[in-house]
Scaffold this active site. Structure first.
Site, short mmCIF file in Angstrom:
data_model
loop_
_atom_site.label_atom_id
_atom_site.label_comp_id
_atom_site.label_asym_id
_atom_site.label_seq_id
_atom_site.Cartn_x
_atom_site.Cartn_y
_atom_site.Cartn_z
CB THR A 166 40.54 -46.36 2.31
OG1 THR A 166 41.44 -46.43 1.21
CG2 THR A 166 39.71 -47.62 2.35
CB SER A 168 46.48 -39.95 2.31
OG SER A 168 47.13 -41.12 1.91
CB THR A 214 46.26 -46.09 5.34
OG1 THR A 214 46.08 -46.65 4.04
CG2 THR A 214 45.04 -46.34 6.19
CG ASP A 215 48.07 -44.96 0.31
OD1 ASP A 215 47.92 -46.01 0.95
OD2 ASP A 215 47.59 -44.78 -0.82
N1 ASP Z 1 44.76 -46.59 0.16
C1 ASP Z 1 44.54 -45.37 0.78
C2 ASP Z 1 43.87 -45.47 2.15
O1 ASP Z 1 44.11 -46.45 2.79
C3 ASP Z 1 44.09 -44.22 0.00
C4 ASP Z 1 44.63 -43.01 0.69
O2 ASP Z 1 45.67 -43.09 1.34
O3 ASP Z 1 43.99 -41.96 0.58
O4 ASP Z 1 43.14 -44.63 2.59
#
Ligand code: ASP
Length: 337
Positions: free
Chosen positions: A17, A61, A93-94
């Site tokens: 993100t 991720s 973050t995932d």
């Molecule tokens: N929702 C995710 C983020 O916070 C997408 C990811 O993990 O790539 O980055």
């Protein structure tokens, strides 16, 4: 007057993100920025550090792997050998908690490795990426952050990789360390580290490859018949995210025993904090029953972190007994006696 010299760090981007923007005429955002672009958006970094931007990957991720963690660890070590005092990794973050834990296990030495990202992308009001990146740079150059292994810096808090979890789908305060809390925070640009963690013991050895490890969640009334498929699906081990302190439905214990004669089977607690039990309950499917049949206790590691450790161990040639010893060693190192 001589020019001020700043500490050198590297910022390595993987996507997520924090790197996501929208394309004209298309709904949604996708990773499109790299480390150089992200740094351009953060006023003040140049006054803190001499930054080398490294664009390593540009993915969500959900598409990162433990093999990517091995490549990333090599890149981080190369940057450190080259004179960086610390390294920042930006990613989605995932799977941040897993990547950070892998780096914690893989990167040797005292230099801070700081993983950060964003919960709100650059097109949203209140996008948190720039503030998180600036905080991460502050931590990466901080002498107080040396020797703490890999850290996750999000929402003004500093978390140890071995304890942190993403625990909200959208909040900017998504990251918590439920067992211990954050090690510290960043206030008015100052890195405030109140707690520390111990370095991993050398006996873990060098981990150089990963293996496919399944993660199977126990839940109400499931006999865990997936356990019987693990070998035919070519997984080389399994982590069971077990109920409460590490219990499973009694219908699954024979399959777990049979499997643990072939590949490592690790039992973790799905509760989210604290230790998996070892010697409390004695009935079919209890932790005493299951552990007496061969599976290994994850101890205080949650299932996702246990899977990362098991993958690196098995990939690097560890036997079931080597894995058992490594899980014991890691758990001893997490706590003071
Ligand atoms: N929702 C995710 C983020 O916070 C997408 C990811 O993990 O790539 O980055």
């Amino acid at each position: 007057m001589s020019a001020t010299t700043h500490p050198r760090i590297a910022v390595i981007s993987l996507g997520g993100t924090i790197a996501s923007t929208s394309a004209a005429d298309e709904a949604g955002v996708a990773p499109s920025l790299d480390a150089g672009d992200l740094l351009t958006g953060v006023a003040g970094v140049g006054e803190l550090a001499d930054v080398t931007a490294v664009a390593l990957q540009r993915v969500a991720s959900s598409d990162l792997t433990i093999s990517d963690a091995l490549n990333l660890a090599r890149e981080i070590e190369a940057q450190l050998v080259d004179g960086a005092v610390g390294v920042v990794v930006t990613q989605g973050t995932d799977t941040m908690e897993e990547m950070a834990f892998a780096l914690d296990l893989l990167v040797a030495g005292d230099a801070p490795v700081v993983v950060t990202g964003a919960m709100r992308n650059a097109t949203e009001a209140g996008a948190d990426g720039p503030a998180n990146l600036l905080d991460a740079v502050r931590v990466a150059i901080s002498p107080a952050a040396r020797g703490l292994g890999t850290l996750v810096v999000m929402n003004g808090e500093i978390h140890a990789a071995r304890f942190v979890r993403k625990s909200h789908a959208t909040s900017t305060a998504a990251f918590h360390s439920p067992s211990v809390g954050p090690l510290g925070w960043i206030s008015e640009g100052r890195v405030r580290l109140a707690l520390s963690v111990t370095p991993w013991p050398r006996v873990l050895g060098t981990m150089t490859a990963s293996a496919d490890i399944a993660l199977i969640a126990a839940s109400l009334g499931d006999d865990l018949r997936l356990v019987g498929q693990v070998v035919s699906l070519e997984y080389r081990g399994v982590v069971v995210d077990a109920l409460g302190g590490g219990l499973v439905p009694s219908a699954s214990v024979e399959a777990l025993e049979a499997l643990s004669a072939t590949v490592p089977v690790v039992l973790a607690s799905r509760a989210g904090a604290g230790d998996a039990l070892r010697q409390t309950y004695r009935f079919a499917g209890s932790e005493i029953d299951v552990l007496s049949r061969g599976p290994i206790s994850a101890g205080a590691l949650d299932a996702r972190k246990a899977r990362v450790l098991l993958s690196l161990l098995v990939g690097s040639g560890a036997s079931v007994e080597d894995c058992r010893r490594a899980f014991a060693v890691v758990n001893e190192a997490m706590f003071r006696e």
